[in-house]
Motif scaffolding. Structure first.
Motif, PDB file in Angstrom:
ATOM      1  N   PRO A  15     -39.258   7.793 -13.452  1.00  0.00           N
ATOM      2  CA  PRO A  15     -40.493   7.344 -14.116  1.00  0.00           C
ATOM      3  C   PRO A  15     -40.882   5.942 -13.694  1.00  0.00           C
ATOM      4  CG  PRO A  15     -38.641   7.264 -15.655  1.00  0.00           C
ATOM      5  CD  PRO A  15     -38.128   7.907 -14.401  1.00  0.00           C
ATOM      6  N   GLY A  21     -43.393  12.660 -12.242  1.00  0.00           N
ATOM      7  CA  GLY A  21     -43.414  14.113 -12.183  1.00  0.00           C
ATOM      8  C   GLY A  21     -44.631  14.684 -11.483  1.00  0.00           C
ATOM      9  N   PRO A  39     -43.236  15.963 -16.438  1.00  0.00           N
ATOM     10  CA  PRO A  39     -43.208  15.098 -17.617  1.00  0.00           C
ATOM     11  C   PRO A  39     -44.586  14.639 -18.073  1.00  0.00           C
ATOM     12  CG  PRO A  39     -41.497  14.456 -16.063  1.00  0.00           C
ATOM     13  CD  PRO A  39     -42.309  15.488 -15.380  1.00  0.00           C
ATOM     14  N   ALA A  40     -44.853  14.811 -19.377  1.00  0.00           N
ATOM     15  CA  ALA A  40     -46.079  14.325 -20.031  1.00  0.00           C
ATOM     16  C   ALA A  40     -47.347  15.006 -19.526  1.00  0.00           C
ATOM     17  CB  ALA A  40     -46.212  12.810 -19.896  1.00  0.00           C
ATOM     18  N   ASP A  66     -38.684  17.624 -13.116  1.00  0.00           N
ATOM     19  CA  ASP A  66     -39.913  16.858 -12.896  1.00  0.00           C
ATOM     20  C   ASP A  66     -41.106  17.754 -12.571  1.00  0.00           C
ATOM     21  OD1 ASP A  66     -38.282  17.169 -10.501  1.00  0.00           O
ATOM     22  OD2 ASP A  66     -39.749  15.958  -9.423  1.00  0.00           O
ATOM     23  N   VAL A  69     -40.608  20.191 -17.136  1.00  0.00           N
ATOM     24  CA  VAL A  69     -40.045  19.774 -18.420  1.00  0.00           C
ATOM     25  C   VAL A  69     -41.081  19.734 -19.542  1.00  0.00           C
ATOM     26  CG1 VAL A  69     -40.339  17.264 -18.186  1.00  0.00           C
ATOM     27  CG2 VAL A  69     -38.341  18.177 -19.396  1.00  0.00           C
ATOM     28  N   ASP A  70     -42.367  19.634 -19.218  1.00  0.00           N
ATOM     29  CA  ASP A  70     -43.387  19.626 -20.264  1.00  0.00           C
ATOM     30  C   ASP A  70     -43.885  21.038 -20.601  1.00  0.00           C
ATOM     31  OD1 ASP A  70     -44.652  17.490 -21.876  1.00  0.00           O
ATOM     32  OD2 ASP A  70     -46.522  18.410 -21.206  1.00  0.00           O
TER      33      ASP A  70
END
Length: 287
Positions: A15, A21, A39-40, A66, A69-70
């Motif tokens: 990050p 990601g 991510p996010a 990456d 994961v979201d």
């Protein structure tokens, strides 16, 4: 209809304040196709003005965190914002796409079953659902998740997706590159890959190549070059494939240091004659 690419996640597993990601939205007419869900992603989609319910199709290139994961956040947000009339979300990707989806949402064993069961059952959540236009009884989340392999073809309204093997971390994880062909042009999204004949063949004559570029070629360790691509790798592959434009993604945080983005574009341009774009999150490219 027109084609538009929105960069949602342009980074890697590390990050940084500027990138983290992988995730990309390809807009085809009034449809939005999401590629990867790192991510996010759900939060960054909102910042880009895109609601989870705007997306009916998600493609995974592979299942490093990456890139996926979201996924639970995206699934639950899309369902929680629904009124019941939305299309069923279709999700395609290499294994374990089906298993991962089941482990998240299955009524008996899903990691987030407790959440959606509470939202179906408690009056507070049911009332919120009705207030936004939903009709009771509220249905559980529905996802059409499918494991696919290289060579698969997926078609939608005005678009056709073809796939090829990407060389990354086999045999631990399968990786797939995607080509989207429409009446308005073609886009290839490689995911993480080293230069390989399969991706080069997939990209032949494409208008835009969205390809991982982890670092400047001169800083790429030998072990990394077997699984990922540097600047000259990307430029040479794009030149051999005859693509019109290259979009560099999946950069390390060190690629954001002063002068490095310009050096990366120069590197790629030294072996590739088309347009080169060093992607940043929330960039919107009309293709």
């Amino acid at each position: 209809m027109g084609l538009r690419l929105t960069i949602i996640g342009s980074g890697n597993p590390v990050p940084s304040p500027d990138r983290f990601g992988s995730a990309y939205v390809l807009t085809v007419g009034d449809q939005r196709l999401l590629f990867d869900c790192g991510p996010a992603t759900t939060y960054k989609l909102a910042k880009a003005g895109i609601r989870p319910t705007d997306i009916d199709h998600l493609f995974f290139t592979h299942h490093h965190f990456d890139h996926d994961v979201d996924y639970p956040c995206f699934l639950l947000s899309r369902w929680d914002l629904s009124t019941g009339g939305e299309r069923t979300l279709r999700v395609d990707g290499p294994p374990p796409t089906e298993t991962l989806t089941r482990r998240l949402l299955d009524r008996r064993h899903g990691a987030f079953a407790h959440d959606w069961l509470a939202r179906i059952g408690h009056p507070l959540s049911v009332n919120a659902y009705v207030e936004r236009g939903g009709t009771v009884p509220r249905r559980p989340p529905r996802v059409d998740a499918r494991d696919i392999t290289a060579g698969a073809v997926v078609e939608g309204d005005g678009w056709r997706v073809t796939t090829a093997r990407a060389v990354h971390v086999q045999p631990f994880l399968d990786s797939i590159a995607y080509r989207v062909d429409t009446a308005d042009g073609s886009v290839v999204i490689t995911g993480d890959t080293a230069p390989c004949p399969e991706v080069e063949a997939l990209a032949q004559g494409a208008g835009t190549l969205v390809m991982q570029c982890i670092d400047l070629q001169g800083r790429l360790p030998a072990v990394t070059s077997d699984s990922m691509a540097g600047t000259l790798d990307v430029g040479r592959l794009g030149a051999r494939a005859g693509v019109g434009r290259i979009v560099l993604v999946h950069q390390r945080p060190s690629m954001d240091l002063a002068g490095v983005p310009e050096a990366a574009v120069t590197d790629v341009g030294s072996v590739f004659g088309g347009a080169v774009h060093f992607a940043n999150e929330f960039d919107v490219l009309e293709l």
